[in-house]
Design an enzyme around this catalytic site. Structure first.
Site, PDB file in Angstrom:
ATOM      1  N   TYR A 269      45.008  31.599  47.046  1.00 17.95           N
ATOM      2  CA  TYR A 269      44.784  31.069  48.078  1.00 17.95           C
ATOM      3  C   TYR A 269      43.606  29.957  47.308  1.00 17.95           C
ATOM      4  CZ  TYR A 269      46.024  33.298  52.323  1.00 17.95           C
ATOM      5  OH  TYR A 269      46.676  33.542  53.270  1.00 17.95           O
TER       6      TYR A 269
ATOM      7  N   CYS B  28      35.404  38.962  44.549  1.00 22.55           N
ATOM      8  CA  CYS B  28      36.770  38.883  44.865  1.00 22.55           C
ATOM      9  C   CYS B  28      37.290  39.787  44.540  1.00 22.55           C
ATOM     10  CB  CYS B  28      38.037  37.214  43.317  1.00 22.55           C
ATOM     11  SG  CYS B  28      40.187  37.331  44.181  1.00 22.55           S
TER      12      CYS B  28
ATOM     13  N   CYS C 102      38.442  38.986  51.939  1.00 25.90           N
ATOM     14  CA  CYS C 102      39.102  38.136  50.645  1.00 25.90           C
ATOM     15  C   CYS C 102      37.773  36.933  50.692  1.00 25.90           C
ATOM     16  CB  CYS C 102      39.967  36.973  52.084  1.00 25.90           C
ATOM     17  SG  CYS C 102      40.312  35.329  50.883  1.00 25.90           S
ATOM     18  N   ASN C 103      36.620  36.725  49.718  1.00 29.25           N
ATOM     19  CA  ASN C 103      35.860  35.903  49.439  1.00 29.25           C
ATOM     20  C   ASN C 103      35.975  34.788  49.592  1.00 29.25           C
ATOM     21  OD1 ASN C 103      33.563  37.577  47.789  1.00 29.25           O
ATOM     22  ND2 ASN C 103      35.920  38.645  47.938  1.00 29.25           N
ATOM     23  N   THR C 104      36.936  34.040  49.366  1.00 24.02           N
ATOM     24  CA  THR C 104      37.715  32.808  49.192  1.00 24.02           C
ATOM     25  C   THR C 104      37.559  31.862  50.838  1.00 24.02           C
ATOM     26  OG1 THR C 104      39.118  33.526  47.240  1.00 24.02           O
ATOM     27  CG2 THR C 104      39.624  31.755  48.530  1.00 24.02           C
TER      28      THR C 104
ATOM     29  N   SER D  21      44.979  37.150  51.169  1.00 26.66           N
ATOM     30  CA  SER D  21      45.819  36.455  50.527  1.00 26.66           C
ATOM     31  C   SER D  21      46.871  37.407  49.885  1.00 26.66           C
ATOM     32  CB  SER D  21      45.154  35.857  50.072  1.00 26.66           C
ATOM     33  OG  SER D  21      44.195  36.511  48.669  1.00 26.66           O
TER      34      SER D  21
HETATM   35  N1  DGL Z   1      41.034  38.808  46.985  1.00 25.06           N
HETATM   36  C1  DGL Z   1      40.975  37.103  47.433  1.00 25.06           C
HETATM   37  C2  DGL Z   1      38.925  37.189  46.846  1.00 25.06           C
HETATM   38  O1  DGL Z   1      38.538  37.627  47.321  1.00 25.06           O
HETATM   39  C3  DGL Z   1      41.446  36.518  46.801  1.00 25.06           C
HETATM   40  C4  DGL Z   1      41.551  34.715  46.595  1.00 25.06           C
HETATM   41  C5  DGL Z   1      43.064  34.023  45.911  1.00 25.06           C
HETATM   42  O2  DGL Z   1      44.070  34.597  46.980  1.00 25.06           O
HETATM   43  O3  DGL Z   1      42.902  33.214  45.322  1.00 25.06           O
HETATM   44  O4  DGL Z   1      38.526  36.306  47.302  1.00 25.06           O
END
Ligand code: DGL
Length: 230
Positions: free
Chosen positions: A39, A189, A70-72, A8
């Site tokens: 996100y 994250c 991106c973990n999300t 993101s």
């Molecule tokens: N780098 C994203 C993650 O690893 C961020 C998510 C977001 O945009 O809130 O979750």
């Protein structure tokens, strides 16, 4: 080989640097969706839509493999994407991070298993994917995720040195230590890679696992196991 990196926003840039450092012979192409970040505040449907748009854009640029850095997105969109298009190779970052934390378990039998805290977005925490993956590898693992939704906006704005950001980080990690006696902390994250040095300085006794770094390290193993891709 061209490898796509999706996130993101800023976390993808940090993940890309980790990959370039380890395997510079490959070409890395990033799709970092700053425009739609964070996100963490979006619905699961929106996360799926934005993630598949970015990932398809990377495949359209001839990437043979795409990393969801991106973990999300890994928690909310990866499984559905893999099921919808099984021929497209898309790898997430949750499993690399939990594997890295569990590989660091004490070797002696009489030592208790590590107590792993995780800071992440609300979506990553709500899906309970980290607990599920940990259970598959080490059923006795103790995993304690906590949502820290304010961090991504601060990181996207380049405000990691602000007192508000550092106090927020300190309070949440200290809560994990006080309530769950954690000895390991996953930065769940990829944006939080930007906070790694700050966390290390604040909590020097914690073992810190950076999900962006763990994903890059696992990518090296993955490519060695899949020479047909190159
Ligand atoms: N780098 C994203 C993650 O690893 C961020 C998510 C977001 O945009 O809130 O979750």
């Amino acid at each position: 080989m061209k490898i796509g990196i999706f996130d993101s926003g800023y976390g993808g840039k940090l993940a890309l640097q980790q990959c370039q450092k380890r395997i510079p012979q490959h070409e890395f192409i990033g799709f970092f969706d700053h425009k739609n970040a964070p996100y963490g505040d979006r619905s699961p449907e929106e996360i799926y839509k934005l993630t598949s748009h970015g990932v398809n854009n990377l495949f359209d640029q001839d990437c043979k493999l795409v990393l969801l850095a991106c973990n999300t997105a890994s928690a909310r969109a990866l499984r559905t994407m893999q099921e919808a298009e099984p021929d497209k190779k898309v790898l997430g970052c949750l499993i690399p991070a939990i594997e890295a934390a569990l590989e660091n378990q004490p070797k002696q039998k009489f030592e208790p298993p590590r107590r792993i805290g995780i800071i992440a977005t609300r979506h990553t925490v709500d899906t309970r994917k980290y607990q599920r993956e940990a259970f598959k590898i080490a059923p006795l693992a103790k995993v304690f995720p906590i949502a820290t939704p304010k961090l991504v906006p601060w990181i996207e704005a380049g405000e990691t040195n602000s007192k508000a950001c550092q106090d927020y980080l300190k309070v949440h990690i200290q809560t994990l230590i006080d309530e769950h006696q954690i000895d390991t902390l996953i930065l769940g994250c990829t944006h939080y890679s930007a906070l790694k040095t700050i966390v290390k300085n604040l909590f020097p006794s914690l073992l810190i696992i950076d999900s962006a770094q763990a994903q890059a390290e696992k990518l090296v193993d993955y490519l060695a196991r899949h020479p047909e891709l190159q």
